[in-house]
Design an enzyme around this catalytic site. Structure first.
Site, PDB file in Angstrom:
ATOM      1  N   ASP A   1     -16.866  18.207 -41.264  1.00 52.35           N
ATOM      2  CA  ASP A   1     -17.519  17.222 -40.395  1.00 52.35           C
ATOM      3  C   ASP A   1     -16.490  16.257 -39.805  1.00 52.35           C
ATOM      4  OD1 ASP A   1     -19.587  15.927 -39.125  1.00 52.35           O
ATOM      5  OD2 ASP A   1     -20.194  14.763 -40.881  1.00 52.35           O
TER       6      ASP A   1
ATOM      7  N   HIS B   1     -13.463  20.097 -31.896  1.00 55.11           N
ATOM      8  CA  HIS B   1     -13.763  21.408 -32.500  1.00 55.11           C
ATOM      9  C   HIS B   1     -12.523  22.305 -32.435  1.00 55.11           C
ATOM     10  CE1 HIS B   1     -17.797  20.156 -32.948  1.00 55.11           C
ATOM     11  NE2 HIS B   1     -18.149  20.263 -31.684  1.00 55.11           N
TER      12      HIS B   1
ATOM     13  N   LEU C   1      -9.715  36.863 -51.749  1.00 56.24           N
ATOM     14  CA  LEU C   1     -10.639  35.767 -51.434  1.00 56.24           C
ATOM     15  C   LEU C   1     -11.778  36.235 -50.523  1.00 56.24           C
ATOM     16  CD1 LEU C   1     -11.173  32.596 -51.299  1.00 56.24           C
ATOM     17  CD2 LEU C   1      -9.802  32.641 -49.204  1.00 56.24           C
TER      18      LEU C   1
HETATM   19  C1  FPP Z   1     -19.123  19.050 -37.348  1.00 51.24           C
HETATM   20  O1  FPP Z   1     -18.468  17.998 -36.662  1.00 51.24           O
HETATM   21  C2  FPP Z   1     -18.512  20.332 -37.017  1.00 51.24           C
HETATM   22  C3  FPP Z   1     -19.156  21.383 -36.412  1.00 51.24           C
HETATM   23  C4  FPP Z   1     -20.565  21.317 -36.012  1.00 51.24           C
HETATM   24  C5  FPP Z   1     -18.457  22.638 -36.069  1.00 51.24           C
HETATM   25  C6  FPP Z   1     -17.372  23.079 -37.009  1.00 51.24           C
HETATM   26  C7  FPP Z   1     -16.442  23.962 -36.239  1.00 51.24           C
HETATM   27  C8  FPP Z   1     -15.113  24.051 -36.437  1.00 51.24           C
HETATM   28  C9  FPP Z   1     -14.419  23.367 -37.519  1.00 51.24           C
HETATM   29  C10 FPP Z   1     -14.248  24.872 -35.531  1.00 51.24           C
HETATM   30  C11 FPP Z   1     -14.470  26.318 -35.542  1.00 51.24           C
HETATM   31  C12 FPP Z   1     -14.716  26.934 -36.863  1.00 51.24           C
HETATM   32  C13 FPP Z   1     -14.475  28.225 -37.158  1.00 51.24           C
HETATM   33  C14 FPP Z   1     -14.860  28.758 -38.482  1.00 51.24           C
HETATM   34  C15 FPP Z   1     -13.846  29.136 -36.231  1.00 51.24           C
HETATM   35  P1  FPP Z   1     -19.296  17.086 -35.657  1.00 51.24           P
HETATM   36  O2  FPP Z   1     -19.200  17.681 -34.305  1.00 51.24           O
HETATM   37  O3  FPP Z   1     -20.709  16.917 -36.132  1.00 51.24           O
HETATM   38  O4  FPP Z   1     -18.506  15.742 -35.760  1.00 51.24           O
HETATM   39  P2  FPP Z   1     -19.099  14.257 -35.592  1.00 51.24           P
HETATM   40  O5  FPP Z   1     -20.050  14.038 -36.743  1.00 51.24           O
HETATM   41  O6  FPP Z   1     -17.889  13.397 -35.688  1.00 51.24           O
HETATM   42  O7  FPP Z   1     -19.768  14.194 -34.252  1.00 51.24           O
END
Ligand code: FPP
Length: 279
Positions: free
Chosen positions: A35, A52, A146
């Site tokens: 997050d 992201h 893994l």
């Molecule tokens: C939450 O942060 C994150 C996500 C919804 C997406 C997670 C994706 C990645 C880490 C990149 C790609 C992953 C892979 C496995 C290829 P948020 O957007 O909710 O952050 P915020 O709470 O600060 O708005």
């Protein structure tokens, strides 16, 4: 831990942390709620999607570090069923990043004997994403190191509903529906994560104290570790610190700590129990 220590030099960053970890008490399964990508981008006056994109590097680091430590399974929350509510461009970027990750990382996953699995309601993914994901899962299916579970279009509640429905379907098919008894073991064997032990350690980045519908069944006795670090800033150091903190925890599973706890009441306890007579 051997492979991790071999990858580090004495005195190098993370060497002391890696030395301090007890290889005999590693978490078998680590789950991570990644997050804070949006906030990471916001603080840099960048669009959310830049956060992201910056989140890919820590995914690679977490996978590599878990493989080197000898952790058996790593589950990453990449996209929740609720994430469809985000703007179309953000959702589209997440699919592109997933495809990019699969393409880039497949050779390393193979080289390091890592098995990729996808968990969630995958039927709803865009066709091309689904195809490429299935291909990566198939290509790594005989790897024995893994296991990396990517939770995509995932919801813990939906997973339990799907498990119960698959039990009902099986019972209908084999004619045992009238006598069907559902117990915890049966549900556990029908979850998306049936092939993995339950997570021992659940890490959440960005400081939020929420479970966000992640692995609701499986984390019954997981140790929780929340760090204020935003996901794009999450490093090998953060992961090793989480494992060290985990190793300090006293896991009692509702019982008492220490081997050979005497379960028989002592005389002083007997008289206290006797004095507590319900009227
Ligand atoms: C939450 O942060 C994150 C996500 C919804 C997406 C997670 C994706 C990645 C880490 C990149 C790609 C992953 C892979 C496995 C290829 P948020 O957007 O909710 O952050 P915020 O709470 O600060 O708005």
């Amino acid at each position: 831990m051997k492979a991790l220590l071999e990858a580090l030099q004495p005195g190098e960053k993370d060497w002391d942390l890696a030395q301090a970890i007890d290889p005999a008490r590693l978490p078998a399964h680590i789950a991570i709620i990644m997050d804070g990508n949006g906030r990471w981008a916001g603080r840099r006056f960048l669009p959310r999607v830049a956060g992201h994109k910056a989140g890919i590097g820590p995914v690679r680091t977490a996978v590599e570090t878990c493989a080197r430590m000898g952790v058996k399974a790593l589950t990453l929350y990449a996209f929740s069923v609720e994430n469809w509510k985000r703007p179309r461009a953000e959702v589209e970027t997440l699919w592109r990043l997933l495809r990019y990750y699969l393409k880039q990382e497949l050779p390393d996953l193979q080289k390091n004997d890592i098995r990729l699995q996808a968990i969630g309601r995958l039927d709803a993914l865009p066709e091309q994403v689904r195809r490429e994901l299935d291909a990566a899962v198939d290509a790594t299916s005989s790897n024995r190191g893994l296991v990396v579970n990517l939770a995509i279009n995932y919801s813990g509640r939906a997973e339990i509903v799907d498990a119960v429905n698959s039990i009902l379907e099986m019972a209908r098919l084999d004619g045992s529906i009238q006598t069907l008894k559902i117990d915890e073991d049966l549900i556990a064997t029908c979850l998306y994560t049936a092939s993995c032990p339950d997570p021992d350690l659940l890490i959440r980045t960005s400081g939020e104290m929420r479970i966000s519908n992640f692995l609701l069944w499986q984390i019954a006795y997981a140790e929780l570790y929340v760090t204020g670090t935003l996901w794009p800033d999450f490093t090998r150091t953060d992961l090793l610190q989480a494992v060290l903190e985990y190793q300090k925890r006293d896991r009692r599973y509702g019982g008492l700590s220490g081997a050979g706890v005497d379960v028989e009441a002592k005389p002083a306890e007997e008289s206290l129990i006797a004095s507590l007579r319900p009227s």
